[in-house]
Every structure is written in structure tokens, then in C-alpha cells.
Design a protein around this motif. Structure first.
Motif, PDB file in Angstrom:
ATOM      1  N   GLU A   1       7.834   1.923   7.310  1.00 34.31           N
ATOM      2  CA  GLU A   1       7.234   2.070   5.986  1.00 34.31           C
ATOM      3  C   GLU A   1       6.937   3.540   5.694  1.00 34.31           C
ATOM      4  OE1 GLU A   1       3.834  -0.321   3.393  1.00 34.31           O
ATOM      5  OE2 GLU A   1       3.638  -0.159   5.557  1.00 34.31           O
ATOM      6  N   CYS A   2       6.454   4.263   6.708  1.00 32.21           N
ATOM      7  CA  CYS A   2       6.208   5.699   6.550  1.00 32.21           C
ATOM      8  C   CYS A   2       7.517   6.452   6.330  1.00 32.21           C
ATOM      9  CB  CYS A   2       5.486   6.249   7.778  1.00 32.21           C
ATOM     10  SG  CYS A   2       3.801   5.646   7.996  1.00 32.21           S
TER      11      CYS A   2
ATOM     12  N   GLU B   1       8.607   5.977   2.758  1.00 32.75           N
ATOM     13  CA  GLU B   1       7.796   6.818   1.864  1.00 32.75           C
ATOM     14  C   GLU B   1       8.268   8.265   1.888  1.00 32.75           C
ATOM     15  OE1 GLU B   1       5.240   8.339  -0.783  1.00 32.75           O
ATOM     16  OE2 GLU B   1       5.518   6.193  -0.392  1.00 32.75           O
ATOM     17  N   LYS B   2       8.530   8.797   3.081  1.00 39.99           N
ATOM     18  CA  LYS B   2       8.968  10.192   3.169  1.00 39.99           C
ATOM     19  C   LYS B   2      10.331  10.371   2.521  1.00 39.99           C
ATOM     20  CE  LYS B   2       8.430  14.435   4.187  1.00 39.99           C
ATOM     21  NZ  LYS B   2       7.339  15.213   3.563  1.00 39.99           N
TER      22      LYS B   2
ATOM     23  N   GLN C   1       9.798  10.596  -1.127  1.00 38.86           N
ATOM     24  CA  GLN C   1       9.248  11.901  -1.488  1.00 38.86           C
ATOM     25  C   GLN C   1      10.335  12.969  -1.533  1.00 38.86           C
ATOM     26  OE1 GLN C   1       5.978  12.786   1.153  1.00 38.86           O
ATOM     27  NE2 GLN C   1       4.782  11.002   0.515  1.00 38.86           N
TER      28      GLN C   1
ATOM     29  N   MET D   1       8.944  -0.334  -3.221  1.00 37.57           N
ATOM     30  CA  MET D   1       8.345   0.989  -3.027  1.00 37.57           C
ATOM     31  C   MET D   1       9.105   2.059  -3.802  1.00 37.57           C
ATOM     32  SD  MET D   1       7.450   0.972   1.068  1.00 37.57           S
ATOM     33  CE  MET D   1       6.874   2.685   1.032  1.00 37.57           C
TER      34      MET D   1
ATOM     35  N   PRO E   1       2.162   5.614   3.010  1.00 37.69           N
ATOM     36  CA  PRO E   1       2.951   4.743   2.129  1.00 37.69           C
ATOM     37  C   PRO E   1       2.220   4.427   0.824  1.00 37.69           C
ATOM     38  CG  PRO E   1       2.990   3.932   4.377  1.00 37.69           C
ATOM     39  CD  PRO E   1       1.955   5.015   4.334  1.00 37.69           C
ATOM     40  N   ARG E   2       2.969   4.443  -0.249  1.00 42.04           N
ATOM     41  CA  ARG E   2       2.401   4.114  -1.559  1.00 42.04           C
ATOM     42  C   ARG E   2       2.149   2.618  -1.675  1.00 42.04           C
ATOM     43  NH1 ARG E   2       7.166   6.602  -4.911  1.00 42.04           N
ATOM     44  NH2 ARG E   2       6.921   8.039  -3.165  1.00 42.04           N
TER      45      ARG E   2
END
Length: 257
Positions: free
Chosen positions: A39-40, A43-44, A47, A77, A185-186
Motif C-alpha cells: 500500500e505504501c 502511494e509512492k 506521488q 487509490m 497511504p491516502r
């Protein structure tokens, strides 16, 4: 540049699992979720796309049709598309090497500049896919990344190791595994979940990739950890030192007593 993010469906981190009488973990009825480390990584990757470093984020997983739920989570996401490599009946025995080989075979049909994945899955804690995939591809690798930025034609990665942290610069296509500190994570909103249903999700028959799914590792035994014994209370510091001395904790360290 396109970023590929391999993800895994695992038992939710807040669920406590138990080994059944058959010596296996029964996941029936348990809440399943996207692996937190993956999940991280998602997110990255998002970004980096939002910063203009990447043009597309694709998420992929190896498993059965039930694994579509974690792909939908990643799509909600903000990932652009998703791929399910359906391993069918072999799903229960697919190990890290088979997953890495499947990812390499899939990547042969597409053009990716970065693979960003979680450093490990919380169900087995092996963390071998990233390094194995990098070796199979012949790409640079950085593991346990807590920070990542693009510098011209380089990736600058901060990684954790036994001595603290180290900063690496990677050239060209790379495989990077994410620590939990890499990105927060958003939150997934209801409108994004609805939109995710309209995004592409392709299923590929794992057998069509020509990968040998025979496991190279074998689980010999699973058992619950021993029950922790209750502690003791001491009246003062002297009693504490006496209690510690009685346990002779320095014996195992080889230090003189």
C-alpha cells in the motif's frame, strides 16, 4: 515512464490468526486486505506520477480471482490499471521465486522503467520477491527504502540497514522495495471506489506465461508461539538485581560472571 507495483492479498493486519489442528492457517471468514507495505509502494508510485516523474501506474498481483479486491483498492487509490496473473489451483503453493518469475514473464510484454513494491508481505515476512525480480531482470535494486526521489536520470534512495541508513543512487530501470516510512497511504473515498470499477483490470492465465510454479521452498511446520509466562513484581532495586542474577542472563553472551 511506467511504474509497476506488485501487490499481495493478505489477512488484515488487525486480525489475529491461529494455526488450525491441521497445521495450517485457515483464512475462511477472515478479513483480507492489501498488504500494508505494498500500500505504501502504491502511494509512492502515485506521488511520482503526480509529480510528473511517471506517466502511468500499473498494479499487478499473482493469485486467484478473489485477489481482484486488493487490485480494486489500489485502483481506488489512483492506480491507472491493474493486472491479475491467475495462478489457479497453484495459488496455495506459489512461493517468492515463482512470483518473481511470473512478474518477469509479464514484464517481457510491456515497457516499465521502475518496479516499486513492498519490502515484505505480513503473512510470511520473507521479502524475497524484489531482490529475486531484480536479479532475473538484471536491474539495479534498493531494498527497505524509506525515501525515494528522482534526480535527473537517477533514483536517489534512502534505505535502512543494520547500521542505520544509507543513501544509494540507481541508474536506469530499477527495482525498489518500500518500507512503511516511504509514504503515508491516502484514504480511499466512496467516489474513488465507484470510479475504480470503470478502470481496466485484465486477467492473465498464469499458465500462458510458461512459468514453472513448482515451489522451491517447503513449509515444514506451522505452530503458534509459546504462551508468554506471567511476570513477577519486586519490592525494590536490590530485589530486581537479585532476580536478574538468578536468571544468569550473561551466560548466553559469553561474558565473564
Amino acid at each position: 515512464m511506467r511504474i509497476l507495483v506488485p501487490v499481495k492479498r493478505v489477512v488484515d493486519a488487525n486480525v489475529r490468526v491461529r494455526v488450525s489442528t491441521s497445521g495450517a492457517i485457515d483464512t475462511t471468514g477472515l478479513k483480507m486486505s492489501l498488504n500494508p507495505f505494498d500500500e505504501c509502494a502504491v502511494e509512492k508510485a502515485l506521488q511520482l506520477r503526480e509529480a510528473g516523474v511517471a506517466s502511468q501506474v500499473t498494479v499487478v498481483t499473482c493469485g486467484q480471482s478473489t485477489s481482484q479486491d486488493v487490485l480494486r483498492t489500489a485502483l481506488a487509490m489512483g492506480a491507472d490499471d491493474a493486472v491479475l496473473i491467475d495462478t489457479g489451483a497453484a495459488s496455495a503453493t506459489v512461493d517468492s521465486l515463482a512470483v518473481a518469475r511470473s512478474l518477469r514473464a509479464y514484464m517481457a510484454t510491456s515497457d516499465f522503467g521502475l518496479v516499486l513494491c513492498g519490502k515484505q508481505a505480513i503473512d510470511n515476512d520473507i521479502g524475497g520477491v524484489a531482490a529475486m525480480l531484480a536479479a532475473l531482470l538484471g536491474w539495479s535494486q534498493a531494498l527497505n527504502a524509506s525515501a525515494l526521489s528522482a534526480r535527473d536520470a537517477h533514483w536517489q534512495v534512502t534505505c535502512g540497514d543494520d547500521g542505520g541508513t544509507s543513501v544509494w543512487e540507481l541508474d536506469g530501470p530499477s527495482v525498489i522495495s518500500a518500507d512503511l516510512r516511504l509514504a503515508e497511504p491516502r484514504r480511499v473515498t466512496l467516489p474513488s471506489i465507484v470510479k475504480a470499477k470503470q478502470k481496466p483490470l485484465v486477467t492473465i492465465d498464469g499458465a500462458s506465461l510458461g512459468v514453472d510454479m513448482t515451489p522451491s521452498t517447503t513449509i515444514v511446520e506451522l505452530r503458534d508461539p509459546p504462551v508468554r509466562e506471567g511476570g513477577i513484581k519486586v519490592a525494590n532495586t536490590v530485589a530486581l538485581l537479585d532476580a536478574l542474577a538468578a536468571q544468569r542472563p550473561l551466560d548466553n553472551l559469553g561474558a565473564p560472571v
